[in-house]
Design an enzyme around this catalytic site. Structure first.
Site, PDB file in Angstrom:
ATOM      1  N   HIS A   1     100.704  77.002  40.433  1.00  0.00           N
ATOM      2  CA  HIS A   1      99.350  77.154  40.964  1.00  0.00           C
ATOM      3  C   HIS A   1      99.209  76.631  42.392  1.00  0.00           C
ATOM      4  O   HIS A   1      98.174  76.827  43.025  1.00  0.00           O
ATOM      5  CB  HIS A   1      98.347  76.448  40.045  1.00  0.00           C
ATOM      6  CG  HIS A   1      97.029  77.147  39.949  1.00  0.00           C
ATOM      7  ND1 HIS A   1      96.659  78.173  40.797  1.00  0.00           N
ATOM      8  CD2 HIS A   1      95.975  76.972  39.110  1.00  0.00           C
ATOM      9  CE1 HIS A   1      95.445  78.598  40.487  1.00  0.00           C
ATOM     10  NE2 HIS A   1      95.015  77.885  39.467  1.00  0.00           N
TER      11      HIS A   1
ATOM     12  N   ASP B   1      97.664  82.053  43.300  1.00  0.00           N
ATOM     13  CA  ASP B   1      96.272  81.976  42.848  1.00  0.00           C
ATOM     14  C   ASP B   1      96.115  82.667  41.499  1.00  0.00           C
ATOM     15  O   ASP B   1      96.915  83.542  41.129  1.00  0.00           O
ATOM     16  CB  ASP B   1      95.341  82.642  43.873  1.00  0.00           C
ATOM     17  CG  ASP B   1      95.296  81.882  45.189  1.00  0.00           C
ATOM     18  OD1 ASP B   1      95.495  80.652  45.158  1.00  0.00           O
ATOM     19  OD2 ASP B   1      95.068  82.515  46.233  1.00  0.00           O
TER      20      ASP B   1
END
Length: 445
Positions: free
Chosen positions: A416, A420
Site C-alpha cells: 500500500h 493505491d
C-alpha cells in the site's frame, strides 16, 4: 598420518556466512574424496559441501543451526601423509572427548560425554571454579573406570537429568526399569513417556486419560529459519492491502479439459497456473507499476518489462518460491513445463540459485487444500502477490435462475506504500475478466 582441515568454501557471490543445517558424517567415520560431509544454507538455497580428501573424521566445527563464516574451519580429517593443518590449538570438553574416542574407542567417548554431562548437571558447585582442562582430565579418569555403556542403564543410579528424576518420582516410576536411548543409556523425558505409554507405569482405570507432560524442542533452522526471516521482513516493512474477488471458472475449466484431452501425451498437462500466468502478463501490460520491486531503503520502485513470476512451492523442507523467467515470452504449454520442472527440482533439493531469484510478482496457491479466502504475504521486495483459493461448485444467479458454476476466489495483496486501492482493484478486475473469458488470453493486444 596428518590432519587435513576443510574450510567452508565460498558458496555464492557476496555471501559472508552460511548456516550449518546437516552433518552427513560423525567423528570416527571414514570418508572418501568427493563424499558429501555437510550441508549449509545460504539466503537462497541449501549447498552440499564435499570432502576434498579421503580420511577419518576427527573433529566437527559446529552444531546444526550454527552460523559459520566463509573460510572458517568446518571439519578435520586424519589423512595419510602430512595433511594441511596442525592439531587444534586448544581443546574444549567436546574436542577432548573426540581425541579420547579416536584412541580408546567409541564406548570410551560415550562414557566420557555422559560423565561430563552428569557432573555439569548434578554437581555444579563442585565444578564451578575448576578450570576446563582439570575437569576434562578428571572426566577421563572417571570414564576409564566406568563399565561400558549399555542400551539399558544397570547402574545403581541411572543417568537422567534432575527434571526427569523429579517426574519419575511423581509418577512412581523406578528409573532402573526404564530404557534410556541417550548417550550411555541416559534417560530422557521422551523415554519416560514411552515407558508410560507402554504400560510400565502404575495401572490406571479403563478409559482414563493419561497425562502427557512431554515437551518437544524443535530448533528453527535451515529453510524454516529463512522462511521465518523472510516473512518477518515482509510483514514488518510492507503495509498490506488485500482484495478478495470471486471468479467464475466454468468456461476456463471446460477449455482446459478440452486442451488437455486434445494434446494428451504430446504436451505438458495444463493446470490453472499457466492460464493465471498469462492473465497476469496481460494485466501488468496496462499496469507496469504492479510488476515491480520496491527498494524501500533507497525509495525507488523498479518497474520491469520482464514478467518473472514466482511460484510458491511446498517442499519437505518448507516453502520455496521458484521463478519462471520471462513468462511474457512463453505460451501456455511452455510455462506449464517450466512450472512443473522447477517444482520437481525444488522438491528434490536440486534447484539452482538462479531459479530462486529475480521474481517481479508472485502466485501462491494451496490447491485443493485452499480455503474460501486467504491473506497472502507479499514476497519482499515485490509489490504484489496473487493467491489462488480452492475451486468449488456453487449456485450462481444468471438473471433468471440459479446455475451450478465452478467458482474460485482469488486473494491479491499489494504494497500500500506504492499501490493505491483503486489501482489494486483495477488489476483484480482485469484478472477476473480474463479468467472468466479465457478466449481473450489468446487475443493479441
Amino acid at each position: 598420518m596428518g590432519i587435513y582441515t576443510i574450510r567452508l568454501p565460498d558458496v555464492g557471490e557476496g555471501i559472508a556466512e552460511a548456516e550449518l543445517v546437516e552433518w552427513h558424517v560423525k567423528v570416527g567415520d571414514v570418508v572418501n574424496e568427493d563424499d558429501v560431509v555437510a550441508a549449509v544454507m545460504t539466503d537462497k538455497a541449501a549447498v552440499e559441501v564435499p570432502s576434498s580428501v579421503s580420511g577419518t573424521v576427527t573433529w566437527l566445527g559446529g552444531e546444526v543451526g550454527d552460523m559459520i563464516a566463509i573460510g572458517e574451519k568446518l571439519i578435520q580429517l586424519e589423512v595419510a601423509g602430512e595433511g594441511n593443518d596442525q592439531v587444534m590449538e586448544s581443546a574444549t570438553p567436546t574436542s577432548a572427548s573426540t581425541e579420547v574416542s579416536s584412541s580408546d574407542g567409541a564406548d570410551h567417548k560415550v562414557a566420557l560425554q555422559a560423565s561430563v554431562q552428569v557432573q555439569a548437571e548434578e554437581v555444579p558447585s563442585r565444578t564451578k571454579d575448576i578450570p576446563d582442562e582439570a575437569r576434562v582430565t578428571d572426566a577421563k579418569k572417571g570414564a576409564s573406570k566406568r563399565p561400558p555403556a549399555s542400551a539399558k542403564a544397570t547402574a545403581n543410579k541411572p543417568l537422567a537429568a534432575p527434571s526427569v528424576r523429579a517426574r519419575a518420582k511423581e509418577e512412581g516410576i523406578d528409573l532402573r526399569s526404564v530404557l534410556g536411548t541417550g548417550p550411555a543409556g541416559r534417560i530422557s523425558h521422551h523415554d519416560l513417556t514411552n515407558y508410560i505409554d507402554e504400560g510400565g507405569a502404575s495401572p490406571v482405570s479403563v478409559g482414563a486419560h493419561v497425562k502427557n507432560t512431554s515437551v518437544k524442542e524443535v530448533k528453527v533452522i535451515g529453510m524454516r529459519r529463512k522462511i521465518a526471516e523472510k516473512m518477518s521482513l515482509s510483514k514488518s516493512r510492507i503495509p498490506h492491502i488485500t482484495i478478495v474477488e470471486e471468479i467464475d471458472m466454468t468456461e476456463l475449466e471446460e477449455l482446459r479439459a478440452a486442451l488437455n484431452k486434445k494434446h494428451a501425451g504430446s504436451r505438458p498437462k495444463l493446470t490453472i497456473l499457466p492460464f493465471l500466468m498469462r492473465a497476469i502478463v496481460e494485466a501488468v501490460r496496462d499496469q507496469p507499476e504492479l510488476n515491480a520491486r520496491f527498494d524501500d531503503e533507497a525509495g525507488v520502485v523498479h518497474q520491469y518489462g520482464a514478467v518473472n513470476i514466482g511460484i510458491a512451492t511446498q517442499t519437505d523442507n518448507g516453502l520455496n518460491v521458484t521463478v519462471v523467467q520471462h513468462a511474457e515470452a512463453a505460451n501456455l504449454w511452455k510455462n506449464a513445463e517450466r512450472v512443473s520442472d522447477l517444482a520437481d527440482a525444488a522438491r528434490a533439493g536440486t534447484i539452482r540459485l538462479e531459479d530462486l531469484t529475480g521474481g517481479t510478482i508472485t502466485i501462491t496457491s494451496l490447491g485443493a487444500m485452499g480455503a474460501i479466502a486467504t491473506t497472502p504475504i507479499i514476497n519482499h521486495p515485490e509489490v504484489a502477490i496473487v493467491g489462488v483459493n480452492k475451486m468449488q461448485i456453487r449456485p450462481m444467479w444468471d438473471g433468471q435462475q440459479f446455475q451450478p458454476c465452478k467458482m474460485m476466489n482469488i486473494s491479491c495483496s499489494f504494497d500500500h506504500r506504492v499501490v493505491d486501492g483503486w489501482d489494486a482493484a483495477v488489476f483484480v478486475q482485469k484478472l477476473k475478466t480474463l479468467l472468466e473469458s479465457p478466449a481473450m488470453l489468446f487475443v493479441e493486444s
